[in-house]
Scaffold this motif. Structure first.
Motif, PDB file in Angstrom:
ATOM      1  N   PHE A   1       2.019  -0.905 -29.533  1.00 40.10           N
ATOM      2  CA  PHE A   1       3.108  -0.110 -29.697  1.00 40.10           C
ATOM      3  C   PHE A   1       4.167  -0.138 -28.790  1.00 40.10           C
ATOM      4  O   PHE A   1       5.566  -0.424 -29.146  1.00 40.10           O
ATOM      5  N   TYR A   2       3.881  -0.330 -27.492  1.00 39.97           N
ATOM      6  CA  TYR A   2       4.682  -0.443 -26.477  1.00 39.97           C
ATOM      7  C   TYR A   2       5.659  -1.809 -26.649  1.00 39.97           C
ATOM      8  O   TYR A   2       6.683  -1.876 -26.241  1.00 39.97           O
ATOM      9  N   VAL A   3       4.841  -2.690 -26.769  1.00 42.55           N
ATOM     10  CA  VAL A   3       5.308  -4.143 -27.045  1.00 42.55           C
ATOM     11  C   VAL A   3       6.543  -4.144 -28.126  1.00 42.55           C
ATOM     12  O   VAL A   3       7.611  -4.626 -28.168  1.00 42.55           O
ATOM     13  N   GLN A   4       6.167  -3.511 -29.331  1.00 36.78           N
ATOM     14  CA  GLN A   4       6.954  -3.213 -30.296  1.00 36.78           C
ATOM     15  C   GLN A   4       8.137  -2.328 -30.085  1.00 36.78           C
ATOM     16  O   GLN A   4       9.151  -2.713 -30.389  1.00 36.78           O
ATOM     17  N   ALA A   5       8.091  -1.219 -29.288  1.00 33.85           N
ATOM     18  CA  ALA A   5       9.106  -0.562 -28.877  1.00 33.85           C
ATOM     19  C   ALA A   5      10.072  -1.414 -28.141  1.00 33.85           C
ATOM     20  O   ALA A   5      11.288  -1.244 -28.144  1.00 33.85           O
ATOM     21  N   ARG A   6       9.597  -2.230 -27.085  1.00 32.33           N
ATOM     22  CA  ARG A   6      10.599  -2.932 -26.388  1.00 32.33           C
ATOM     23  C   ARG A   6      11.177  -3.931 -27.059  1.00 32.33           C
ATOM     24  O   ARG A   6      12.366  -4.344 -26.940  1.00 32.33           O
ATOM     25  N   VAL A   7      10.674  -4.481 -28.134  1.00 30.29           N
ATOM     26  CA  VAL A   7      11.364  -5.584 -28.834  1.00 30.29           C
ATOM     27  C   VAL A   7      12.257  -4.975 -29.807  1.00 30.29           C
ATOM     28  O   VAL A   7      13.571  -5.379 -29.901  1.00 30.29           O
ATOM     29  N   ALA A   8      12.199  -3.745 -30.157  1.00 33.33           N
ATOM     30  CA  ALA A   8      12.794  -2.962 -30.897  1.00 33.33           C
ATOM     31  C   ALA A   8      14.302  -2.518 -30.032  1.00 33.33           C
ATOM     32  O   ALA A   8      15.506  -2.558 -30.589  1.00 33.33           O
ATOM     33  N   ILE A   9      14.073  -2.336 -28.886  1.00 33.22           N
ATOM     34  CA  ILE A   9      15.169  -1.743 -28.109  1.00 33.22           C
ATOM     35  C   ILE A   9      16.041  -3.202 -27.690  1.00 33.22           C
ATOM     36  O   ILE A   9      17.301  -2.821 -27.478  1.00 33.22           O
ATOM     37  N   LEU A  10      15.590  -4.447 -27.986  1.00 31.06           N
ATOM     38  CA  LEU A  10      16.465  -5.213 -27.641  1.00 31.06           C
ATOM     39  C   LEU A  10      17.549  -5.684 -28.906  1.00 31.06           C
ATOM     40  O   LEU A  10      18.387  -6.089 -28.642  1.00 31.06           O
ATOM     41  N   PHE A  11      16.792  -5.162 -29.950  1.00 29.16           N
ATOM     42  CA  PHE A  11      17.741  -5.294 -31.249  1.00 29.16           C
ATOM     43  C   PHE A  11      18.693  -4.191 -31.590  1.00 29.16           C
ATOM     44  O   PHE A  11      19.783  -4.326 -32.532  1.00 29.16           O
ATOM     45  N   VAL A  12      18.661  -3.241 -30.675  1.00 31.78           N
ATOM     46  CA  VAL A  12      19.569  -2.225 -30.718  1.00 31.78           C
ATOM     47  C   VAL A  12      20.893  -2.351 -30.843  1.00 31.78           C
ATOM     48  O   VAL A  12      21.952  -2.060 -31.453  1.00 31.78           O
ATOM     49  N   PRO A  13      21.253  -3.109 -29.508  1.00 29.87           N
ATOM     50  CA  PRO A  13      22.673  -3.500 -29.389  1.00 29.87           C
ATOM     51  C   PRO A  13      23.328  -4.618 -30.622  1.00 29.87           C
ATOM     52  O   PRO A  13      24.356  -4.312 -30.781  1.00 29.87           O
ATOM     53  N   VAL A  14      22.690  -5.317 -30.937  1.00 32.41           N
ATOM     54  CA  VAL A  14      22.926  -6.328 -32.080  1.00 32.41           C
ATOM     55  C   VAL A  14      23.099  -5.514 -33.452  1.00 32.41           C
ATOM     56  O   VAL A  14      24.144  -5.661 -33.950  1.00 32.41           O
ATOM     57  N   VAL A  15      22.419  -4.479 -33.561  1.00 29.40           N
ATOM     58  CA  VAL A  15      22.514  -3.709 -34.952  1.00 29.40           C
ATOM     59  C   VAL A  15      23.829  -2.901 -34.596  1.00 29.40           C
ATOM     60  O   VAL A  15      24.717  -2.559 -35.469  1.00 29.40           O
TER      61      VAL A  15
ATOM     62  N   GLU B   1     -10.812   2.192 -25.661  1.00 30.06           N
ATOM     63  CA  GLU B   1     -10.448   0.611 -25.684  1.00 30.06           C
ATOM     64  C   GLU B   1      -9.611   0.287 -26.798  1.00 30.06           C
ATOM     65  O   GLU B   1      -8.365  -0.101 -26.776  1.00 30.06           O
ATOM     66  N   LYS B   2      -9.976   0.830 -27.925  1.00 32.89           N
ATOM     67  CA  LYS B   2      -9.248   0.578 -29.009  1.00 32.89           C
ATOM     68  C   LYS B   2      -7.623   1.459 -29.379  1.00 32.89           C
ATOM     69  O   LYS B   2      -6.646   0.790 -29.392  1.00 32.89           O
ATOM     70  N   ARG B   3      -7.964   2.623 -28.488  1.00 35.06           N
ATOM     71  CA  ARG B   3      -6.579   3.376 -28.385  1.00 35.06           C
ATOM     72  C   ARG B   3      -5.739   2.628 -27.461  1.00 35.06           C
ATOM     73  O   ARG B   3      -4.420   2.715 -27.896  1.00 35.06           O
ATOM     74  N   ASN B   4      -6.134   2.368 -26.394  1.00 40.32           N
ATOM     75  CA  ASN B   4      -5.329   1.570 -25.305  1.00 40.32           C
ATOM     76  C   ASN B   4      -4.804   0.262 -25.890  1.00 40.32           C
ATOM     77  O   ASN B   4      -3.734   0.111 -25.580  1.00 40.32           O
ATOM     78  N   GLU B   5      -5.330  -0.542 -26.686  1.00 40.81           N
ATOM     79  CA  GLU B   5      -4.947  -1.603 -27.269  1.00 40.81           C
ATOM     80  C   GLU B   5      -3.918  -1.300 -28.153  1.00 40.81           C
ATOM     81  O   GLU B   5      -2.848  -2.049 -28.263  1.00 40.81           O
ATOM     82  N   TRP B   6      -4.153  -0.230 -29.241  1.00 37.72           N
ATOM     83  CA  TRP B   6      -3.020   0.125 -30.069  1.00 37.72           C
ATOM     84  C   TRP B   6      -1.887   0.708 -29.374  1.00 37.72           C
ATOM     85  O   TRP B   6      -0.526   0.339 -29.595  1.00 37.72           O
ATOM     86  N   ARG B   7      -2.021   1.336 -28.037  1.00 37.74           N
ATOM     87  CA  ARG B   7      -0.884   1.855 -27.562  1.00 37.74           C
ATOM     88  C   ARG B   7      -0.184   0.626 -26.656  1.00 37.74           C
ATOM     89  O   ARG B   7       1.225   0.624 -26.650  1.00 37.74           O
ATOM     90  N   ALA B   8      -0.527  -0.366 -26.449  1.00 36.20           N
ATOM     91  CA  ALA B   8      -0.271  -1.435 -25.732  1.00 36.20           C
ATOM     92  C   ALA B   8       0.697  -2.181 -26.859  1.00 36.20           C
ATOM     93  O   ALA B   8       1.797  -2.756 -26.473  1.00 36.20           O
TER      94      ALA B   8
END
Length: 58
Positions: free
Chosen positions: A14-28, A5-12
């Motif tokens: 991580f996925y949210v952070q990756a999606r947010v980071a992808i939004l900033f790639v065009p701006v950068v 459960e903890k592993r799945n929580e950390w994975r979730a």
């Protein structure tokens, strides 16, 4: 069971952070391109006569 459960929580998280980071790639990238193009307009040696000064020597 608890470890999975903890592993799945950390994975979730991580996925949210990756999606947010992808939004900033065009701006950068666009800011980087603007900086590159703006940096190319600078001259390494300034002109002896500044055309913006009205009392400059001809």
């Amino acid at each position: 069971m608890m470890n999975d459960e903890k592993r799945n929580e950390w994975r979730a998280i991580f996925y949210v952070q990756a999606r947010v980071a992808i939004l900033f790639v065009p701006v950068v990238l666009s800011l980087l391109l603007i900086g590159i193009f703006a940096g190319n307009e600078r001259k390494s040696v300034p002109d002896a006569v500044d055309p913006t000064v009205t009392s400059s020597v001809r």
